[in-house]
Design an enzyme around this catalytic site. Structure first.
Site, PDB file in Angstrom:
ATOM      1  N   TYR A  69       0.854  -1.183   0.000  1.00 56.70           N
ATOM      2  CA  TYR A  69       0.000   0.000   0.000  1.00 56.70           C
ATOM      3  C   TYR A  69       0.897   1.242   0.000  1.00 56.70           C
ATOM      4  CZ  TYR A  69      -4.132  -2.795   1.428  1.00 56.70           C
ATOM      5  OH  TYR A  69      -5.171  -3.683   1.491  1.00 56.70           O
ATOM      6  N   PHE A 218     -13.879  -4.245   0.381  1.00 60.79           N
ATOM      7  CA  PHE A 218     -14.773  -3.672  -0.629  1.00 60.79           C
ATOM      8  C   PHE A 218     -16.234  -3.767  -0.195  1.00 60.79           C
ATOM      9  CE2 PHE A 218     -11.327  -5.082  -3.811  1.00 60.79           C
ATOM     10  CZ  PHE A 218     -10.642  -3.879  -3.665  1.00 60.79           C
ATOM     11  N   GLY A 222     -18.178  -2.273  -3.220  1.00 58.41           N
ATOM     12  CA  GLY A 222     -18.863  -3.250  -4.041  1.00 58.41           C
ATOM     13  C   GLY A 222     -18.091  -3.548  -5.313  1.00 58.41           C
ATOM     14  N   PRO A 231     -21.250   6.334  -8.136  1.00 51.81           N
ATOM     15  CA  PRO A 231     -21.858   7.596  -7.695  1.00 51.81           C
ATOM     16  C   PRO A 231     -23.265   7.425  -7.138  1.00 51.81           C
ATOM     17  CG  PRO A 231     -20.765   7.874  -9.814  1.00 51.81           C
ATOM     18  CD  PRO A 231     -20.746   6.414  -9.515  1.00 51.81           C
TER      19      PRO A 231
END
Length: 297
Positions: A69, A218, A222, A231
């Site tokens: 990361y 997630f 998703g 959005p």
């Protein structure tokens, strides 16, 4: 929902081996920039440090990270070290190995013999003598094969004292069982959310039956994965959110947490307001009807 009155303890606790964690944790992937890895705009370093410290103030004692990361100017592990060392006694830091990135950012996958170098890289960056939990992150190309060689190499590092507990990530149910036959597993970390596939729902159930933590990633994004949530959200999620005066992201986290007491959430953000909202989601309780409506999606 008021994010000021809820802490990570509101959802209860779970055991990762002999380590007790609050069920709402924190994922470090988005600390380095507005998009993970070398995409997006770098985060303000001091803001990322404030987010980490605020997370601990809100009761978060489980942080998920990885040596890979990092962006051109930020490293999640080094930010964690800078913000939180000397570490609180109850803080559990989970990391993952097998994938890696070289200094230019190019991805590579470790051989079993190279896993020790990846573990040691995490130790150096975090300033630790041992790692609390290390997940073996299985590459997409290996999701139908054996992971025994790689997991066996991690088990040896556990026996050597470099690792306290072992987990698996991005695995099938068969691979979880295989790992369990080699050394004790305390958690399985897979992509999971309201729109999860039946295979992932089966893994969640198996973890519950075995008494292992299931740690979805997630959960908010998703299908958007690293890019983040779309959005717009489904009408059903938005309707439940309005009924509770909550955000769709909070509803998704609440749904995740109500899948079972063994489910741990690790939402990530570099935004202080989003952090407070994510932690507050641990106190949100959805009705049976709302759970059924969302599950049907």
């Amino acid at each position: 929902m008021s994010p000021q009155t809820n802490t990570a303890a509101a959802a209860g606790t779970w055991q990762l081996g002999d380590l007790t964690v609050n069920r709402v944790g924190f994922g470090a992937m988005r600390l380095t920039g507005t998009a993970p890895f070398d995409r997006g705009v770098p985060r303000d370093r001091e803001q990322s440090i404030r987010v980490l410290r605020r997370a601990v103030e809100l009761g978060v004692n489980h942080i998920d990270t990885a040596a890979f990361y990092f962006s051109a100017t930020r490293s999640a592990n080094e930010l964690i070290n800078r913000a939180l060392a000397p570490y609180p006694e109850d803080l559990v830091i989970t990391t993952k190995v097998w994938p890696g990135r070289d200094p230019s950012g190019a991805w590579w996958w470790a051989t079993p013999a190279q896993l020790r170098g990846q573990v040691e890289e995490n130790l150096r960056q975090l300033g630790r003598d041992h790692l609390d939990v290390v997940n073996l992150r299985v590459p997409p190309s290996r999701r139908t094969g054996s992971i025994s060689e790689h997991f066996g190499a991690l088990a040896e590092l556990r026996d050597a004292g470099l690792i306290r507990h072992l987990g698996v990530s991005n695995v099938t149910s068969e691979q979880l069982i295989e790992a369990q036959s080699i050394a004790p597993v305390v958690c399985a970390q897979n992509a999971f959310g309201i729109d999860a596939a039946s295979e992932d729902r089966a893994l969640l159930r198996i973890c519950g039956e075995l008494g292992l933590a299931f740690v979805p990633f997630f959960a908010i994004a998703g299908a958007g994965r690293e890019a983040g949530p779309a959005p717009g959200d489904s009408k059903a999620v938005c309707a439940v959110a309005r009924a509770h005066g909550a955000s769709p992201a909070q509803v998704r986290l609440a749904w995740i947490l109500q899948q079972g007491p063994h489910v741990l959430a690790i939402p990530g953000t570099g935004d202080p307001d989003h952090l407070a909202q994510n932690v507050a989601a641990g106190a949100l309780r959805l009705s049976k009807e709302e759970m059924a409506r969302l599950t049907s999606l």
